[in-house]
Design a protein around this motif. Structure first.
Motif, PDB file in Angstrom:
ATOM      1  N   PHE A  62      41.291  43.678  31.868  1.00 56.91           N
ATOM      2  CA  PHE A  62      40.756  44.920  32.431  1.00 56.91           C
ATOM      3  C   PHE A  62      40.426  44.832  33.912  1.00 56.91           C
ATOM      4  N   THR A  63      40.358  43.628  34.461  1.00 55.74           N
ATOM      5  CA  THR A  63      40.095  43.480  35.891  1.00 55.74           C
ATOM      6  C   THR A  63      41.374  43.472  36.724  1.00 55.74           C
ATOM      7  N   GLN A  64      42.547  43.345  36.086  1.00 57.79           N
ATOM      8  CA  GLN A  64      43.800  43.237  36.837  1.00 57.79           C
ATOM      9  C   GLN A  64      44.092  44.453  37.714  1.00 57.79           C
ATOM     10  N   PRO A  65      43.871  45.686  37.218  1.00 60.46           N
ATOM     11  CA  PRO A  65      44.123  46.842  38.093  1.00 60.46           C
ATOM     12  C   PRO A  65      43.253  46.847  39.344  1.00 60.46           C
ATOM     13  N   LEU A  66      42.060  46.305  39.274  1.00 58.94           N
ATOM     14  CA  LEU A  66      41.214  46.207  40.462  1.00 58.94           C
ATOM     15  C   LEU A  66      41.735  45.130  41.403  1.00 58.94           C
ATOM     16  N   ILE A  67      42.108  43.990  40.838  1.00 55.39           N
ATOM     17  CA  ILE A  67      42.602  42.878  41.656  1.00 55.39           C
ATOM     18  C   ILE A  67      43.870  43.268  42.409  1.00 55.39           C
ATOM     19  N   ASP A  68      44.747  44.015  41.749  1.00 53.37           N
ATOM     20  CA  ASP A  68      46.050  44.361  42.336  1.00 53.37           C
ATOM     21  C   ASP A  68      46.063  45.720  43.022  1.00 53.37           C
ATOM     22  N   ALA A  69      44.889  46.338  43.189  1.00 53.27           N
ATOM     23  CA  ALA A  69      44.837  47.721  43.695  1.00 53.27           C
ATOM     24  C   ALA A  69      45.441  47.886  45.083  1.00 53.27           C
ATOM     25  N   GLU A 114      37.474  34.239  34.016  1.00 52.25           N
ATOM     26  CA  GLU A 114      36.879  33.708  35.242  1.00 52.25           C
ATOM     27  C   GLU A 114      35.764  34.625  35.726  1.00 52.25           C
ATOM     28  N   VAL A 115      35.978  35.924  35.598  1.00 49.99           N
ATOM     29  CA  VAL A 115      34.965  36.895  36.009  1.00 49.99           C
ATOM     30  C   VAL A 115      33.710  36.733  35.163  1.00 49.99           C
ATOM     31  N   LEU A 116      33.892  36.528  33.862  1.00 47.15           N
ATOM     32  CA  LEU A 116      32.748  36.306  32.979  1.00 47.15           C
ATOM     33  C   LEU A 116      32.000  35.041  33.377  1.00 47.15           C
ATOM     34  N   LEU A 117      32.717  33.965  33.627  1.00 53.55           N
ATOM     35  CA  LEU A 117      32.064  32.721  34.020  1.00 53.55           C
ATOM     36  C   LEU A 117      31.213  32.941  35.265  1.00 53.55           C
ATOM     37  N   HIS A 118      31.762  33.615  36.257  1.00 57.47           N
ATOM     38  CA  HIS A 118      31.007  33.900  37.490  1.00 57.47           C
ATOM     39  C   HIS A 118      29.710  34.621  37.162  1.00 57.47           C
ATOM     40  N   ASP A 119      29.786  35.653  36.325  1.00 53.76           N
ATOM     41  CA  ASP A 119      28.610  36.472  36.060  1.00 53.76           C
ATOM     42  C   ASP A 119      27.578  35.745  35.209  1.00 53.76           C
ATOM     43  N   VAL A 120      28.052  34.881  34.305  1.00 51.87           N
ATOM     44  CA  VAL A 120      27.117  34.077  33.509  1.00 51.87           C
ATOM     45  C   VAL A 120      26.394  33.075  34.400  1.00 51.87           C
ATOM     46  N   LEU A 121      27.129  32.445  35.306  1.00 49.97           N
ATOM     47  CA  LEU A 121      26.502  31.510  36.241  1.00 49.97           C
ATOM     48  C   LEU A 121      25.534  32.246  37.165  1.00 49.97           C
ATOM     49  N   ALA A 122      25.944  33.407  37.656  1.00 51.25           N
ATOM     50  CA  ALA A 122      25.095  34.176  38.568  1.00 51.25           C
ATOM     51  C   ALA A 122      23.787  34.583  37.892  1.00 51.25           C
ATOM     52  N   ALA A 123      23.862  34.920  36.611  1.00 51.30           N
ATOM     53  CA  ALA A 123      22.652  35.303  35.874  1.00 51.30           C
ATOM     54  C   ALA A 123      21.670  34.146  35.778  1.00 51.30           C
ATOM     55  N   GLY A 261      32.286  48.103  37.487  1.00 49.88           N
ATOM     56  CA  GLY A 261      31.131  47.251  37.755  1.00 49.88           C
ATOM     57  C   GLY A 261      31.457  45.807  38.078  1.00 49.88           C
ATOM     58  N   ARG A 262      32.707  45.418  37.897  1.00 50.21           N
ATOM     59  CA  ARG A 262      33.103  44.032  38.193  1.00 50.21           C
ATOM     60  C   ARG A 262      33.597  43.859  39.634  1.00 50.21           C
ATOM     61  N   TRP A 263      33.586  44.927  40.408  1.00 47.35           N
ATOM     62  CA  TRP A 263      34.148  44.869  41.754  1.00 47.35           C
ATOM     63  C   TRP A 263      33.462  43.834  42.632  1.00 47.35           C
ATOM     64  N   GLU A 264      32.146  43.799  42.620  1.00 50.00           N
ATOM     65  CA  GLU A 264      31.437  42.855  43.478  1.00 50.00           C
ATOM     66  C   GLU A 264      31.704  41.416  43.050  1.00 50.00           C
ATOM     67  N   THR A 265      31.866  41.189  41.754  1.00 51.42           N
ATOM     68  CA  THR A 265      32.210  39.845  41.288  1.00 51.42           C
ATOM     69  C   THR A 265      33.582  39.442  41.807  1.00 51.42           C
ATOM     70  N   LEU A 266      34.538  40.362  41.758  1.00 50.47           N
ATOM     71  CA  LEU A 266      35.883  40.064  42.258  1.00 50.47           C
ATOM     72  C   LEU A 266      35.846  39.751  43.750  1.00 50.47           C
ATOM     73  N   ARG A 267      34.989  40.439  44.479  1.00 50.61           N
ATOM     74  CA  ARG A 267      34.800  40.123  45.900  1.00 50.61           C
ATOM     75  C   ARG A 267      34.249  38.711  46.058  1.00 50.61           C
ATOM     76  N   SER A 268      33.238  38.394  45.272  1.00 49.46           N
ATOM     77  CA  SER A 268      32.607  37.078  45.367  1.00 49.46           C
ATOM     78  C   SER A 268      33.598  35.958  45.064  1.00 49.46           C
ATOM     79  N   LEU A 269      34.533  36.223  44.145  1.00 49.63           N
ATOM     80  CA  LEU A 269      35.518  35.217  43.768  1.00 49.63           C
ATOM     81  C   LEU A 269      36.701  35.168  44.730  1.00 49.63           C
ATOM     82  N   GLY A 270      36.734  36.079  45.703  1.00 50.08           N
ATOM     83  CA  GLY A 270      37.840  36.108  46.654  1.00 50.08           C
ATOM     84  C   GLY A 270      39.123  36.647  46.061  1.00 50.08           C
ATOM     85  N   LEU A 271      38.998  37.426  44.994  1.00 54.78           N
ATOM     86  CA  LEU A 271      40.172  37.977  44.342  1.00 54.78           C
ATOM     87  C   LEU A 271      40.578  39.332  44.910  1.00 54.78           C
ATOM     88  N   VAL A 272      39.682  39.951  45.684  1.00 58.29           N
ATOM     89  CA  VAL A 272      39.982  41.210  46.357  1.00 58.29           C
ATOM     90  C   VAL A 272      39.462  41.110  47.787  1.00 58.29           C
TER      91      VAL A 272
END
Length: 303
Positions: A62-69, A114-123, A261-272
């Protein structure tokens, strides 16, 4: 309706079940679409097929359309496929992700895992740089590394997560603690060009997926049989059990906020790109809305 064969991209988890059922039951063919769905064991195959234009239609994280936007012909999220069923698993019982600091953790680049891992660690107050990230492309390689004790934690989706848990893996997160319940995992996507030029084909695919969902609800074991060839070595009862943790859902109209809601995580991961605004165009549920409305009208007229 379609003279050429469409290669359907798809992921490697049971959240792709509606697509597997639609292919196996000939529902795409019923809708006039000639399709093929190859077997993949490489997590990056979906994104690569979409990016190269080999596939114009299929299921993707579900994050792929954001990553490839920002690509010239990006995939557009047009409907759902499956929910949840992604986990952060640990070798030892861990109640706080902070315990993973400094330890090797396996995941899959540019995937919801990977997005989930980021958010679990961030929490838990950690950045991904606070753990030793090891990226894998092939699922079996990641599972072998985890089993061999090379990783303190690993992200996995069903049905693989279920087998690792049965072998002694522990659940640190099932995603609901950071993303709510439910959340999407895999979605139906169409390339922007394909959606623009062939909206009738895309709507037909959505219709096939909705019909597949009906079959899944009506007889889960019979439906899951269509997925077995995509999960060699897994018993039918294992897959049926795993679907309980990763249920199918094509109508995800209420879950778009979770996607955005995952946009900021994708930014943090350098995916967008850091300087790009949230791409609202990455989700277009107009055809899903139209098809669901048509279904409702048909049911009312049948009374």
């Amino acid at each position: 309706m379609n003279s050429r064969t469409l290669v359907l991209t798809h992921g490697c988890s049971l959240s792709n079940l509606p697509l597997f059922v639609a292919v196996g039951e000939g529902l795409f063919a019923d809708e006039g679409l000639r399709v093929e769905a190859p077997y993949f064991d490489d997590i990056g195959s979906t994104a690569e097929l979409l990016a190269t234009g080999v596939a114009d239609l299929g299921t993707a994280g579900f994050t792929q359309p954001l990553i490839d936007a920002c690509r010239p012909d990006p995939p557009i999220l047009v409907a759902g496929s499956g929910l949840m069923g992604v986990f952060v698993l640990t070798r030892d019982p861990v109640s706080d992700a902070a315990a993973l600091a400094g330890h090797p953790v396996g995941t899959f680049r540019a995937d919801p895992m990977e997005v989930l891992l980021h958010d679990v660690l961030a929490a838990a107050g950690l950045a991904t740089s606070d753990v030793e990230i090891r990226y894998f492309g092939v699922l079996e390689d990641a599972i072998e590394a985890f089993t061999a004790g090379e990783l303190a934690a690993l992200t996995l989706a069903e049905p693989y997560a279920g087998r690792v848990r049965a072998a002694g893996g522990h659940v640190l997160s099932d995603g609901t603690d950071v993303w709510g319940h439910p959340f999407p995992d895999t979605t139906l996507v169409a390339s922007s060009r394909f959606l623009r030029e062939h909206p009738d084909h895309v709507r037909a695919a959505i219709r096939a997926m909705l019909r597949a969902y009906d079959l899944i609800v009506a007889d889960l074991p019979a439906a899951v049989r269509h997925a077995q060839k995509f999960f060699p070595g897994y018993r039918l009862d294992e897959l049926v059990d795993a679907v309980g943790r990763q249920p199918s859902m094509v109508d995800i109209r209420d879950l778009t906020a979770t996607v955005y809601g995952r946009w900021e995580t994708l930014r943090s991961l350098g995916l967008v790109p850091a300087d790009v605004d949230l791409p609202l165009h990455a989700v277009n549920l107009d055809l899903l809305n139209a098809e669901l409305a048509a279904r409702t009208t048909a049911k009312e007229n049948a009374r």
